[in-house]
Design a protein around this motif. Structure first.
Motif, mmCIF file in Angstrom:
data_model
loop_
_atom_site.group_PDB
_atom_site.id
_atom_site.type_symbol
_atom_site.label_atom_id
_atom_site.label_comp_id
_atom_site.label_asym_id
_atom_site.label_seq_id
_atom_site.Cartn_x
_atom_site.Cartn_y
_atom_site.Cartn_z
ATOM 1 N N MET A 1 -2.864 -0.298 11.540
ATOM 2 C CA MET A 1 -2.682 -1.379 12.510
ATOM 3 C C MET A 1 -1.394 -2.163 12.274
ATOM 4 N N ASP A 2 -0.943 -2.235 11.036
ATOM 5 C CA ASP A 2 0.285 -2.982 10.730
ATOM 6 C C ASP A 2 1.546 -2.127 10.810
ATOM 7 N N ALA A 3 1.415 -0.868 11.238
ATOM 8 C CA ALA A 3 2.594 0.015 11.323
ATOM 9 C C ALA A 3 3.599 -0.419 12.389
ATOM 10 N N PRO A 4 3.181 -0.863 13.581
ATOM 11 C CA PRO A 4 4.175 -1.269 14.587
ATOM 12 C C PRO A 4 4.985 -2.486 14.132
ATOM 13 N N HIS A 5 6.230 -2.562 14.567
ATOM 14 C CA HIS A 5 7.093 -3.692 14.237
ATOM 15 C C HIS A 5 6.580 -4.963 14.910
ATOM 16 N N VAL A 6 6.981 -6.110 14.381
ATOM 17 C CA VAL A 6 6.577 -7.398 14.932
ATOM 18 C C VAL A 6 7.021 -7.495 16.393
ATOM 19 N N SER A 7 6.099 -7.907 17.249
ATOM 20 C CA SER A 7 6.258 -8.016 18.698
ATOM 21 C C SER A 7 6.233 -6.664 19.402
ATOM 22 N N GLY A 8 5.924 -5.603 18.682
ATOM 23 C CA GLY A 8 5.764 -4.293 19.300
ATOM 24 C C GLY A 8 4.466 -4.173 20.079
ATOM 25 N N LEU A 9 3.494 -5.028 19.780
ATOM 26 C CA LEU A 9 2.219 -5.059 20.498
ATOM 27 C C LEU A 9 2.088 -6.412 21.186
ATOM 28 N N GLY A 10 1.324 -6.445 22.262
ATOM 29 C CA GLY A 10 1.089 -7.718 22.931
ATOM 30 C C GLY A 10 0.885 -7.549 24.415
ATOM 31 N N GLY A 11 1.085 -8.639 25.149
ATOM 32 C CA GLY A 11 0.864 -8.663 26.596
ATOM 33 C C GLY A 11 0.532 -10.079 27.012
#
Length: 446
Positions: A309-319
């Motif tokens: 879950m922590d693999a994506p870079h910061v702000s890579g997930l959201g909406g």
């Protein structure tokens, strides 16, 4: 408890005059692509009843497709939503965050299968959560390919349409679809019996068949994730043979492939466990949830191992709307209701009642080819008498007959020949039995 009277009542024919007016207004205002199952318009719902604008009270065996699991307008949810709306409706968690989002993530990390450290991310719909689970798996593995299964349903967005197996109505005319999606054979005991008893009952053997396809057509070194519904939803409420899911998970572990459980329809007490994975002790790397998570408010989530879950870079997930505060308040109240009112046990009791009755019907009617499912997620597969040939026409007529008599039922399955039952866990035994009486009478008349 709902203040809505808990009895089936037909004040008019179905549909009534006010619903007919709204059907005409819909035709003039809403895209033709938005279909409806029932020819009625709801005005109130609660317990095991949906009341329409003409005063007809219908027995609810659909729960808005497994969404209002704890019952419509559940008291804790109503109060939590009212309180949150009065405080604020939106700030965007990515701008000025709020406690509700964090609290929902904490509950998901606690409740989902797996004793390892977890993290969660919140979104709006099941399809959106599935897409994000794929993004996360690809980032973590640095691979692209994804495998889903025959009869799968994962959503209506471009990527999730590619994962979904059924063309009509979900995919037809909407391509091209996202690349690097592959399909493997599922364990489907009722249909696998045509190829021999062993493959129908031996989940490990069925898993070897699937793994052989994956090895040959994709190759583990190219594979980011395997995604599967522990019990398929739209595909026909298919429960894989025992051992199928553990064997797949074991292969994924050995090959460093992310195992994603899509529990959008099966999660939150629906199957007689909090999550369907628990029936076989499965601990997925990622689990996708939605539908029953917030009793009708739009919310979904991906929960899983912290390192993935922590693999994506910061702000890579959201909406913008992901983890909306009102939906988070509803989710916390839903979880409290499930736990305090023993809804998991209630789902198991509903399974026993429904299966006992449906198996008796099956023994007397060879058009019922199979009865299957878990908890309050039960289905019957209809076939032409004395064969295993799917009978979609009978299924459609049976559903319409139930609707006309005031019982909400849904169809599903690759062949359109499965009647599925998703009653709210707040339904009474009396209403459930009455709904099944109607079903039996309509089937006999057909």
């Amino acid at each position: 408890m709902s203040t809505l009277e808990q009895s089936r009542h037909l004040a008019t024919a179905i549909p009534g005059p006010r619903s007919k007016e709204l059907i005409e207004r819909k035709a003039a205002a809403v895209s033709r692509g938005i279909g409806t199952t029932m020819p009625v318009y709801a005005s109130r719902a609660g317990g095991g009843i949906v009341e329409d604008v003409d005063g007809n009270r219908l027995i609810d065996l659909g729960s808005g497709i497994a969404v209002t699991t704890i019952g419509n307008a559940a008291p804790r949810v109503v109060e939590a939503v009212r309180a949150q709306v009065a405080d604020f409706t939106h700030t965007c968690f990515m701008i000025t965050p709020y406690e509700g989002y964090v609290a929902v993530a904490e509950q998901l990390n606690r409740l989902t299968p797996g004793s390892y450290e977890k993290r969660s991310a919140l979104f709006n719909s099941g399809a959106e959560a599935v897409e994000n689970a794929i993004k996360i798996a690809r980032t973590y593995t640095r691979r692209q390919a994804v495998v889903s299964f025959d009869h799968a349903y994962h959503g209506r967005t471009n990527l999730t349409m590619a994962l979904t197996a059924k063309s009509m109505p979900y995919k037809h005319g909407f391509g091209p679809f996202a690349p690097e999606i592959y399909r493997a054979p599922l364990s489907y005991p009722f249909r696998d019996a045509e190829f021999g008893k062993e493959i129908a009952t031996d989940g490990e053997l069925a898993a070897r068949r699937a793994i052989d396809v994956i090895d040959k057509q994709v190759g583990a070194d190219n594979l980011a994730a395997v995604i599967i519904e522990p019990i398929q939803g739209e595909g026909g409420f298919i429960v894989p043979a025992e051992g199928f899911l553990p064997a797949l998970l074991d292969w994924c572990k050995k090959n460093e492939v992310v195992f994603i459980a899509d529990e959008v329809q099966t999660g939150f007490a629906r199957t007689g466990r909090m999550f369907a994975c628990e029936h076989e002790g499965i601990e997925p790397d990622l689990i996708v949830t939605a539908k029953g998570i917030a009793d009708g408010l739009p919310l979904s989530a991906v929960t899983g191992r912290v390192e993935i879950m922590d693999a994506p870079h910061v702000s890579g997930l959201g909406g913008t709307y992901g983890g909306n505060p009102v939906a988070c308040a509803a989710a916390l109240a839903t979880i409290e209701t499930i736990e305090s009112e023993h809804m998991v046990e209630r789902a198991a009791a509903i399974e026993k009642l429904m299966k006992d009755r449906l198996h008796r019907m099956q023994a007397e009617d060879d058009r019922i080819g199979d009865v299957r499912g878990r908890g309050a997620m039960i289905a019957m597969e209809l076939v032409k008498a004395g064969t295993t040939e799917p009978d979609g026409e009978l299924t459609k007529k049976l559903a319409v007959g139930c609707h006309t008599a005031g019982v909400i039922v849904l169809t599903c399955g690759t062949y359109g020949n499965v009647l599925r039952f998703l009653p709210p866990l707040s339904i009474s035994d009396d209403l459930l039995n009455e709904g099944l009486d109607v079903l039996a009478n309509v089937l006999a008349d057909l």
